[in-house]
Design an enzyme around this catalytic site. Structure first.
Site, mmCIF file in Angstrom:
data_model
loop_
_atom_site.group_PDB
_atom_site.id
_atom_site.type_symbol
_atom_site.label_atom_id
_atom_site.label_comp_id
_atom_site.label_asym_id
_atom_site.label_seq_id
_atom_site.Cartn_x
_atom_site.Cartn_y
_atom_site.Cartn_z
ATOM 1 N N GLU A 1 -1.393 -2.750 -4.429
ATOM 2 C CA GLU A 1 -2.290 -1.638 -4.101
ATOM 3 C C GLU A 1 -2.531 -0.728 -5.302
ATOM 4 O O GLU A 1 -3.522 -0.034 -5.378
ATOM 5 C CB GLU A 1 -1.721 -0.811 -2.932
ATOM 6 C CG GLU A 1 -2.103 -1.375 -1.577
ATOM 7 C CD GLU A 1 -1.935 -0.390 -0.427
ATOM 8 O OE1 GLU A 1 -1.291 0.666 -0.606
ATOM 9 O OE2 GLU A 1 -2.429 -0.691 0.666
ATOM 10 N N HIS B 1 12.894 -25.494 -2.867
ATOM 11 C CA HIS B 1 12.633 -26.732 -2.136
ATOM 12 C C HIS B 1 11.277 -26.697 -1.442
ATOM 13 O O HIS B 1 11.033 -27.437 -0.506
ATOM 14 C CB HIS B 1 13.775 -26.982 -1.140
ATOM 15 C CG HIS B 1 15.097 -27.072 -1.849
ATOM 16 N ND1 HIS B 1 15.680 -28.258 -2.215
ATOM 17 C CD2 HIS B 1 15.900 -26.086 -2.328
ATOM 18 C CE1 HIS B 1 16.799 -28.006 -2.867
ATOM 19 N NE2 HIS B 1 16.958 -26.702 -2.951
ATOM 20 N N LYS C 1 -11.213 -1.169 7.544
ATOM 21 C CA LYS C 1 -10.983 -0.116 8.554
ATOM 22 C C LYS C 1 -12.319 0.380 9.106
ATOM 23 O O LYS C 1 -12.458 0.632 10.301
ATOM 24 C CB LYS C 1 -10.243 1.070 7.932
ATOM 25 C CG LYS C 1 -8.786 0.813 7.617
ATOM 26 C CD LYS C 1 -8.127 2.115 7.213
ATOM 27 C CE LYS C 1 -6.755 1.907 6.645
ATOM 28 N NZ LYS C 1 -6.234 3.100 5.985
HETATM 29 O O1 PA5 Z 1 0.273 3.242 -0.058
HETATM 30 C C1 PA5 Z 1 -0.521 3.712 0.726
HETATM 31 O O2 PA5 Z 1 -1.054 4.830 0.559
HETATM 32 C C2 PA5 Z 1 -0.892 2.959 2.005
HETATM 33 O O3 PA5 Z 1 -0.274 1.723 2.037
HETATM 34 C C3 PA5 Z 1 -0.480 3.762 3.238
HETATM 35 O O4 PA5 Z 1 0.884 4.041 3.179
HETATM 36 C C4 PA5 Z 1 -0.818 3.014 4.537
HETATM 37 O O5 PA5 Z 1 -2.164 2.655 4.577
HETATM 38 C C5 PA5 Z 1 -0.482 3.882 5.747
HETATM 39 O O6 PA5 Z 1 -1.199 5.064 5.724
HETATM 40 P P1 PA5 Z 1 -0.766 6.305 6.601
HETATM 41 O O7 PA5 Z 1 0.569 6.767 6.143
HETATM 42 O O8 PA5 Z 1 -1.835 7.338 6.375
HETATM 43 O O9 PA5 Z 1 -0.712 5.835 8.041
#
Ligand code: PA5
Length: 400
Positions: free
Chosen positions: A266, A287, A389
């Site tokens: 990310e 394996h 989303k």
């Molecule tokens: O690293 C990040 O920002 C994302 O992976 C969020 O943690 C994830 O999308 C969850 O978001 P939220 O905490 O707003 O529910």
């Protein structure tokens, strides 16, 4: 913690141009220009908040048997990583049970979870910075209704960790009087494990959060090692090695590898750039994907997380301790893969302890951020996650 570059051939160098860029990166990280409060432990969690987390964890552990941590992405991967790495494979009776939910949309999982907790003393811990993420919202709704139907004072069994002022979850916490903690404003989900987001679940599991934070603080000056790791990865990507196997030789570290995967994917997978990190459990996968790593398309490298000390178990038949055998295999695999042009970066920690995991977490967070800046992407956003989303929300609107 040690970075071993013996198995990366000629890729562990830094050119003078890279050095200049890295100096600028270090300066902007130190200035904490954006979403960088995780670089100092006291801006991850204040002393007072840490005390409060420990106090609340102790009280809740006395009352409840099972804690359900509801969250997805950065809101659950960090605590799951630490808890699983430091807990026994086979639970001891006195241990509190930490169950994760809200990280997928499996109806069977939730239905079976409801049955499983039917006669148990349960507490919900809901974690979402935005407060509106679909997966945790769904699980929270179902599990809250279950508590509502059972207890008039169900609010006492719910703890919320969310943004201090914004979002639907904060509003609900205020209206219902849930106990709550904050996700720090300048810390994004995947960098939040050393804030209340990770610390409360970890403390609920009985792990010493002081030692974890101490380990992380001890790495405050790790820029030199982190920039080397980030630069090696950058060089490897440049020559087309854009798949990274995050290789662990201890099954307990599988969730840790998943946290690592999210942190780097990310942070760096943007603008059609970045390495794809893939979780790889050895010796199990020797394996299966081992064949590919030795002999398949040459676009892969490995980052091995090596644990130096572990439980002793002498194998009379082979005249060697079993953990030594595991390390011996790891070293020979790195040599064999090197022959096949699959390079390995080895990150070695002394043992699986809260202190060493704190060190590793901090080192990887720093390396991921540096790597993002080296690629000229914003390490702290995730615009690609928003796309699906939007489409899901449009469809859900049609249902209303
Ligand atoms: O690293 C990040 O920002 C994302 O992976 C969020 O943690 C994830 O999308 C969850 O978001 P939220 O905490 O707003 O529910």
């Amino acid at each position: 913690m040690k970075l071993n570059t013996d198995f990366v051939r000629g890729y562990s160098y830094i050119t003078s141009d890279e050095e200049k860029k890295l100096e600028r990166i270090q300066k902007s990280i130190e200035e904490k220009s954006s979403m960088l409060d995780w670089i100092d432990i006291d801006t991850c969690v204040s002393k007072e908040e840490k005390q409060e987390i420990k106090k609340v964890a102790k009280q809740l552990r006395e009352k409840y048997q099972v804690f359900i941590v509801i969250g997805i992405g950065g809101s659950y991967l960090g605590s799951k990583a630490v808890i699983e790495s430091l807990s026994p494979y086979f639970p001891k009776e006195e241990q509190r049970e930490i169950i994760f939910a809200g990280y997928q949309l499996s109806s069977s999982y939730l239905k079976e979870l409801l049955q499983y907790i039917e006669d148990k003393e349960v507490c919900l811990l809901v974690i979402s910075k935005s407060g509106s993420t679909l997966e945790p919202a769904v699980s929270f709704d179902v599990l809250k209704n279950h508590l509502k139907a059972k207890y008039s004072n169900y609010q006492e069994r719910i703890v919320v960790i969310t943004d201090r002022d914004r979002g639907i979850l904060r509003r609900e916490a205020q209206e219902e009087g849930y106990l709550s903690f904050e996700v720090p404003k300048n810390i994004g989900g995947r960098y939040s494990v050393l804030s209340a987001v990770g610390l409360l679940p970890i403390a609920l599991s009985g792990i010493d959060i002081d030692k974890l934070l101490k380990g992380a603080s001890s790495m405050r000056d790790c820029f030199k090692e982190a920039k080397m790791f980030a630069t090696i990865r950058d060089h490897l990507e440049y020559v087309g090695k854009n798949i990274e196997m995050i290789t662990v030789y201890e099954e307990k570290l599988t969730s840790f590898a998943m946290w690592y995967q999210q942190l780097f994917a990310e942070t760096q997978g943007k603008n059609h750039k970045g390495i794809l990190p893939v979780v790889n459990l050895n010796t199990t996968n020797l394996h299966s994907v081992g064949q590919y790593l030795q002999d398949g398309t040459r676009n892969v490298f490995e980052t091995v997380i090596k644990v130096k000390k572990s439980d002793e178990l002498f194998l009379d038949k082979y005249k060697i301790d079993m953990h030594e055998l595991n390390s011996l295999v790891q070293e020979q695999v790195a040599k064999a893969h090197l022959k096949g042009d699959t390079l390995s970066i080895v990150i070695e920690i002394d043992e699986l302890s809260p202190f060493c995991l704190g060190q590793l977490i901090y080192f990887l967070e720093m390396s991921a951020a540096i790597g993002g800046y080296l690629l000229d992407v914003d390490p702290f956003d995730q615009p690609g996650v928003e796309e699906y989303k939007k489409l899901v929300n449009e469809k859900l609107e049609e249902n209303k």
